[in-house]
Design an enzyme around this catalytic site. Sequence first.
Site, PDB file in Angstrom:
ATOM      1  N   GLY A   9      -3.339  12.160  -6.418  1.00  0.00           N
ATOM      2  CA  GLY A   9      -2.941  11.934  -5.019  1.00  0.00           C
ATOM      3  C   GLY A   9      -3.676  12.859  -4.068  1.00  0.00           C
ATOM      4  O   GLY A   9      -3.190  13.147  -2.971  1.00  0.00           O
ATOM      5  N   GLY A  12      -4.268  11.891  -0.418  1.00  0.00           N
ATOM      6  CA  GLY A  12      -3.112  11.721   0.463  1.00  0.00           C
ATOM      7  C   GLY A  12      -2.869  12.959   1.324  1.00  0.00           C
ATOM      8  O   GLY A  12      -3.600  13.951   1.251  1.00  0.00           O
ATOM      9  N   GLN A  13      -1.839  12.871   2.143  1.00  0.00           N
ATOM     10  CA  GLN A  13      -1.501  13.985   3.041  1.00  0.00           C
ATOM     11  C   GLN A  13      -1.316  15.292   2.261  1.00  0.00           C
ATOM     12  O   GLN A  13      -1.991  16.308   2.519  1.00  0.00           O
ATOM     13  CB  GLN A  13      -0.208  13.678   3.804  1.00  0.00           C
ATOM     14  CG  GLN A  13       0.313  14.892   4.580  1.00  0.00           C
ATOM     15  CD  GLN A  13       1.692  14.692   5.182  1.00  0.00           C
ATOM     16  OE1 GLN A  13       1.811  14.528   6.374  1.00  0.00           O
ATOM     17  NE2 GLN A  13       2.739  14.742   4.359  1.00  0.00           N
ATOM     18  N   SER A 136      11.598  13.564  -4.780  1.00  0.00           N
ATOM     19  CA  SER A 136      11.842  13.250  -3.368  1.00  0.00           C
ATOM     20  C   SER A 136      13.318  13.276  -3.006  1.00  0.00           C
ATOM     21  O   SER A 136      14.175  12.868  -3.797  1.00  0.00           O
ATOM     22  CB  SER A 136      11.291  11.850  -3.084  1.00  0.00           C
ATOM     23  OG  SER A 136      11.793  11.354  -1.872  1.00  0.00           O
ATOM     24  N   GLU A 138      14.566  11.232  -1.247  1.00  0.00           N
ATOM     25  CA  GLU A 138      14.969   9.821  -1.264  1.00  0.00           C
ATOM     26  C   GLU A 138      15.862   9.538  -2.487  1.00  0.00           C
ATOM     27  O   GLU A 138      16.639   8.588  -2.480  1.00  0.00           O
ATOM     28  CB  GLU A 138      13.708   8.958  -1.280  1.00  0.00           C
ATOM     29  CG  GLU A 138      13.906   7.466  -1.108  1.00  0.00           C
ATOM     30  CD  GLU A 138      14.310   6.992   0.291  1.00  0.00           C
ATOM     31  OE1 GLU A 138      14.198   7.772   1.260  1.00  0.00           O
ATOM     32  OE2 GLU A 138      14.744   5.838   0.401  1.00  0.00           O
ATOM     33  N   TYR A 160      11.782   2.582  -4.659  1.00  0.00           N
ATOM     34  CA  TYR A 160      11.008   3.837  -4.607  1.00  0.00           C
ATOM     35  C   TYR A 160      11.869   4.994  -5.117  1.00  0.00           C
ATOM     36  O   TYR A 160      11.449   5.777  -5.968  1.00  0.00           O
ATOM     37  CB  TYR A 160      10.551   4.099  -3.164  1.00  0.00           C
ATOM     38  CG  TYR A 160       9.967   5.484  -2.941  1.00  0.00           C
ATOM     39  CD1 TYR A 160       8.613   5.724  -3.089  1.00  0.00           C
ATOM     40  CD2 TYR A 160      10.794   6.560  -2.581  1.00  0.00           C
ATOM     41  CE1 TYR A 160       8.086   6.998  -2.890  1.00  0.00           C
ATOM     42  CE2 TYR A 160      10.270   7.830  -2.386  1.00  0.00           C
ATOM     43  CZ  TYR A 160       8.920   8.048  -2.544  1.00  0.00           C
ATOM     44  OH  TYR A 160       8.407   9.315  -2.353  1.00  0.00           O
ATOM     45  N   HIS A 190       8.136  15.535   4.990  1.00  0.00           N
ATOM     46  CA  HIS A 190       7.217  16.482   5.621  1.00  0.00           C
ATOM     47  C   HIS A 190       6.014  15.728   6.160  1.00  0.00           C
ATOM     48  O   HIS A 190       5.517  14.786   5.564  1.00  0.00           O
ATOM     49  CB  HIS A 190       6.824  17.613   4.670  1.00  0.00           C
ATOM     50  CG  HIS A 190       6.471  17.152   3.306  1.00  0.00           C
ATOM     51  ND1 HIS A 190       7.411  16.878   2.339  1.00  0.00           N
ATOM     52  CD2 HIS A 190       5.268  16.901   2.739  1.00  0.00           C
ATOM     53  CE1 HIS A 190       6.814  16.487   1.241  1.00  0.00           C
ATOM     54  NE2 HIS A 190       5.502  16.477   1.453  1.00  0.00           N
TER      55      HIS A 190
END
Length: 345
Positions: A9, A12-13, A136, A138, A160, A190
């Site tokens: 990843g 990614g950010q 996460s 989530e 997810y 974030h």
Amino acid sequence: MSKRALITGVTGQDGSYLAEHLIGLGYEVWGLSRGQANPRKDRIAQLIPGLRFVDGDLMDQGSLVSAVDAVQPDEVYNLGAISFVPMSWQQAELVTEVNGTGVLRVLEAIRLVSGLNKPSAGGDTSGQIRFYQASSSEMFGKVVEAPQSESTSFHPRSPYGVAKAYGHYITLNYRESYGMYGVSGILFNHESPRRGAEFVTRKISLAVAQIKLGLQDRLSLGNLDAVRDWGFAGDYVRAMHLMLQQDSPGDYVVGTGRMHSVRDAARIAFECVGLDWEEHVVVDPGLVRPAEVETLCADSSNARQELGWEPEVDFAELMRMMVESDLNQAQLVRDYGAMLSGARW
Ligand code: NAP
Ligand code: GDD
């Protein structure tokens, strides 16, 4: 000799901020890159000189074994995922494969390359490849208590979140089954100027810039009442690294402990450029999710006490940073367009 890290990843950010942080600490950093011609790889290669790449995909076990074997890392950070929650209702099986089974594949790659079959006597993890999993908030979903800590039960509300819960538990299971040094960081939302345009804070900051320049008038949002604990990605990657430097592996919640609604985010962002959000934001019921996570708030006492981690950027600063970055970009694009249209060829 410098430590070596492998990041999935990396395009990614979080991958970009983590790679910069680790290179700054003297690490040799490798990023897993997928696809035959990934434009995001070219962008990150320009942004972070010194970053190296190895091919691989979380969907392909053999490629992960080859990548771990080629790099021989001291630390592996598994940040790769399909990270946009709504996509997980549209492509539930794919998201489960990448975000859930993908974690198992990385763990297996580490286990196979390091020949790890059972816990060593006394739980000694020295010399092992250390593994970080991007869990996460989530997973807390329909929260059973507030704020949420490492001991709060999970009730994920999206495919997810369910896949992330699998990734979380399989990491714990490899720790218990094989004595692997594997940890999960349960990170709350974030953001940053590098955040994907599909996420709500960046969607807002991009629209604010366009509206300020008169290039757009309306911003459509979904649930304005959703509440999140939003922090700055640059702060959170420091916590990831700290988790892998502890004597023994453990999971940590990482967040600011401050709550803001989507409505607050819009108000603060529009205020940054002297505009009234209520004159521009419209609610589109089509953007409301089938099952919403209404509110999240972190209790990151353990990360603060045991890792010595503290966030440095607050929410208002974060929104300002994002709006200013998008405004600068939008101005450059506008001025460049004006220059081209005035040019004689
Ligand atoms: P992001 O910007 O969406 O980046 C996702 C990364 O995953 C990209 O580099 C993407 O690479 C890679 N990826 C996607 N599918 C892959 C596959 N099949 N194989 C290998 N790599 C793949 O996400 P982020 O915000 O940096 O988040 C990093 C991680 O933290 C994710 O696991 C996310 O779920 C988790 N997380 C994020 C937050 C947050 O608020 N940001 C909070 C908690 C947890 P390509 O360029 O090849 O597409
Ligand atoms: N994206 C988006 N777009 N979200 C909206 C919108 C909109 O137009 N309008 C309201 N929202 C609400 C969503 O319903 C959600 O409650 C909240 O804004 C935040 O949405 P996102 O920014 O898309 O992030 P997320 O909370 O769903 O997921 C992010 O954080 C998770 C950690 O809690 C992602 O980074 C996940 O990968 C991460 O795990």
